[in-house]
Scaffold this motif. Structure first.
Motif, PDB file in Angstrom:
ATOM      1  N   GLY A  18       0.786  -1.238   0.000  1.00  0.00           N
ATOM      2  CA  GLY A  18       0.000   0.000   0.000  1.00  0.00           C
ATOM      3  C   GLY A  18       0.815   1.284   0.000  1.00  0.00           C
ATOM      4  N   LYS A 197      -6.707   3.685  -1.856  1.00  0.00           N
ATOM      5  CA  LYS A 197      -6.952   2.348  -2.428  1.00  0.00           C
ATOM      6  C   LYS A 197      -5.826   1.397  -2.066  1.00  0.00           C
ATOM      7  N   THR A 198      -5.960   0.689  -0.948  1.00  0.00           N
ATOM      8  CA  THR A 198      -4.983  -0.323  -0.524  1.00  0.00           C
ATOM      9  C   THR A 198      -5.737  -1.523   0.057  1.00  0.00           C
ATOM     10  N   GLU A 199      -4.959  -2.526   0.458  1.00  0.00           N
ATOM     11  CA  GLU A 199      -5.549  -3.728   1.075  1.00  0.00           C
ATOM     12  C   GLU A 199      -6.204  -3.413   2.424  1.00  0.00           C
ATOM     13  N   GLU A 202     -10.009  -3.692   2.834  1.00  0.00           N
ATOM     14  CA  GLU A 202     -10.534  -5.066   2.801  1.00  0.00           C
ATOM     15  C   GLU A 202     -10.308  -5.761   4.141  1.00  0.00           C
ATOM     16  N   MET A 215     -15.048  -1.638  -3.859  1.00  0.00           N
ATOM     17  CA  MET A 215     -13.863  -0.787  -3.795  1.00  0.00           C
ATOM     18  C   MET A 215     -13.772   0.228  -4.943  1.00  0.00           C
ATOM     19  N   ASN A 216     -14.086  -0.210  -6.155  1.00  0.00           N
ATOM     20  CA  ASN A 216     -13.871   0.657  -7.301  1.00  0.00           C
ATOM     21  C   ASN A 216     -14.827   1.843  -7.354  1.00  0.00           C
ATOM     22  N   PHE A 218     -15.520   3.719  -4.709  1.00  0.00           N
ATOM     23  CA  PHE A 218     -15.089   4.753  -3.770  1.00  0.00           C
ATOM     24  C   PHE A 218     -14.287   5.818  -4.505  1.00  0.00           C
ATOM     25  N   ALA A 220     -11.308   7.645  -3.987  1.00  0.00           N
ATOM     26  CA  ALA A 220     -10.211   7.449  -3.033  1.00  0.00           C
ATOM     27  C   ALA A 220      -8.891   7.844  -3.675  1.00  0.00           C
ATOM     28  N   GLU A 222      -4.856   7.353  -4.552  1.00  0.00           N
ATOM     29  CA  GLU A 222      -3.931   6.263  -4.849  1.00  0.00           C
ATOM     30  C   GLU A 222      -2.789   6.346  -3.828  1.00  0.00           C
ATOM     31  N   SER A 249      -9.156  12.604  -1.621  1.00  0.00           N
ATOM     32  CA  SER A 249      -9.556  12.592  -3.012  1.00  0.00           C
ATOM     33  C   SER A 249     -10.666  13.646  -3.181  1.00  0.00           C
ATOM     34  N   GLU A 252     -14.503  13.141  -2.089  1.00  0.00           N
ATOM     35  CA  GLU A 252     -14.694  11.984  -1.176  1.00  0.00           C
ATOM     36  C   GLU A 252     -15.910  12.214  -0.281  1.00  0.00           C
TER      37      GLU A 252
END
Ligand SMILES: NC(=O)c1ccc[n+]([C@@H]2O[C@H](COP(=O)([O-])OP(=O)(O)OC[C@H]3O[C@@H](n4cnc5c(N)ncnc54)[C@H](OP(=O)(O)O)[C@@H]3O)[C@@H](O)[C@H]2O)c1
Length: 254
Positions: A18, A197-199, A202, A215-216, A218, A220, A222, A249, A252
């Motif tokens: 991340g 956008k990281t793990e 999740e 996820m996609n 959101f 957010a 990078e 972002s 958001e």
């Protein structure tokens, strides 16, 4: 490559994924020496391989930040092999799928061990290393917007995490005051991203929760956006200390 930063030694926690991996990549490409620590040594070794042709260097060290002895030995390695630390980036952090009404103590303990105590131990040891070499260093805490308010939409899923990040906000400011009162020219920056956008999302149960937002969808940041913000704060002149930097972002919703 940046000539002012070239050769500076960065101790970076949570470099295996991340935001941390993005920070490592950007800083090594800018000529810095980055000691990257995390538990997943295979990921760190892959990053070292990826950065083998960059102008700086990446040094992977396996380290569990919930264990004080492992933090201290990673910092000792840095002192012995690279002379010491110029910049500490406390990036490692976690949340768990836990809450205050039904959560278990072990999950709470792990969040606080890494996000709060590990950060404090690494900070104390890095400042000792800076003082030993009379370096005007820089401590950077990767905080969170959740360190400043309780997000209504997901706050109930992140109770202990939000508490740990509020602690980080306080620890950045109290550290700055301690350093100022003892006339130590070490900068302290808290950098607080919104969603990235990281793990992370999740793992902590926010995705697939009752929000039901994939996820996609959101808005957010990078991980590279946060890395660029870190490079910006590192490059400020000696008389400028960015104490808090909030970054979201655009648009958001949290
Ligand atoms: N993603 C977001 O939306 C977001 C928003 C605001 C703030 N942040 C903050 O940004 C920072 C980085 O998060 P991320 O999104 O990049 O998360 P991530 O992809 O899950 O990465 C977390 C990093 O922390 C390390 N870590 C976790 N527990 C550790 C332990 N016990 N010992 C050593 N390392 C440990 C992990 O390494 P190993 O698992 O290999 O040990 C990994 O490198 C965190 O402080 C987080 O709170 C994230």
């Amino acid at each position: 490559m940046d000539s002012e930063l070239e050769g500076k030694v960065v101790f970076l926690t949570g470099a295996s994924a991340g935001i941390g991996a993005a920070i490592a990549e950007l800083l090594v490409k800018n000529g810095l020496k980055v000691v990257g620590v995390a538990r997943r040594i295979n990921r760190l070794n892959q990053l070292k391989e990826k950065l083998s042709k960059a102008s700086g260097q990446f040094y992977p060290i396996q380290c569990d930040l919930s264990k004080e002895s492992e933090i201290i030995s990673a910092i000792e390695w840095t002192k012995k092999n690279l002379n010491g630390i110029d910049i500490l980036i406390n990036n490692a952090g976690l949340s768990r799928d836990t809450n205050l009404l039904n959560g278990n103590t072990e999950d709470w303990r792990m969040i606080l061990e890494v996000n709060v105590l590990g950060l404090c131990i690494a900070t104390r040891e890095a400042i000792r290393s800076m003082n030993d070499r009379k370096v005007s260093g820089h401590i950077i805490h990767v905080n969170s917007m959740g360190g400043h308010f309780c997000p209504i939409t997901v706050g109930h899923l992140l109770s202990m995490y939000v508490a740990s990040k509020h602690a980080v906000t306080a620890l950045a400011e109290t550290l700055r005051l301690e350093l100022a009162r003892t006339q130590q020219k070490i900068k302290v920056t808290s950098i607080s991203p919104g969603l990235v956008k990281t793990e992370f999302l999740e793992k902590c149960g926010v995705l697939g929760s009752d929000l039901g937002i994939p996820m996609n969808d959101f808005l957010a940041l990078e991980p590279e956006d946060v890395a660029k913000a870190i490079l910006y704060v590192i490059k400020t002149p000696p008389n400028i200390e960015i104490t808090e930097l909030m970054i979201r972002s655009t648009g958001e919703v949290f």
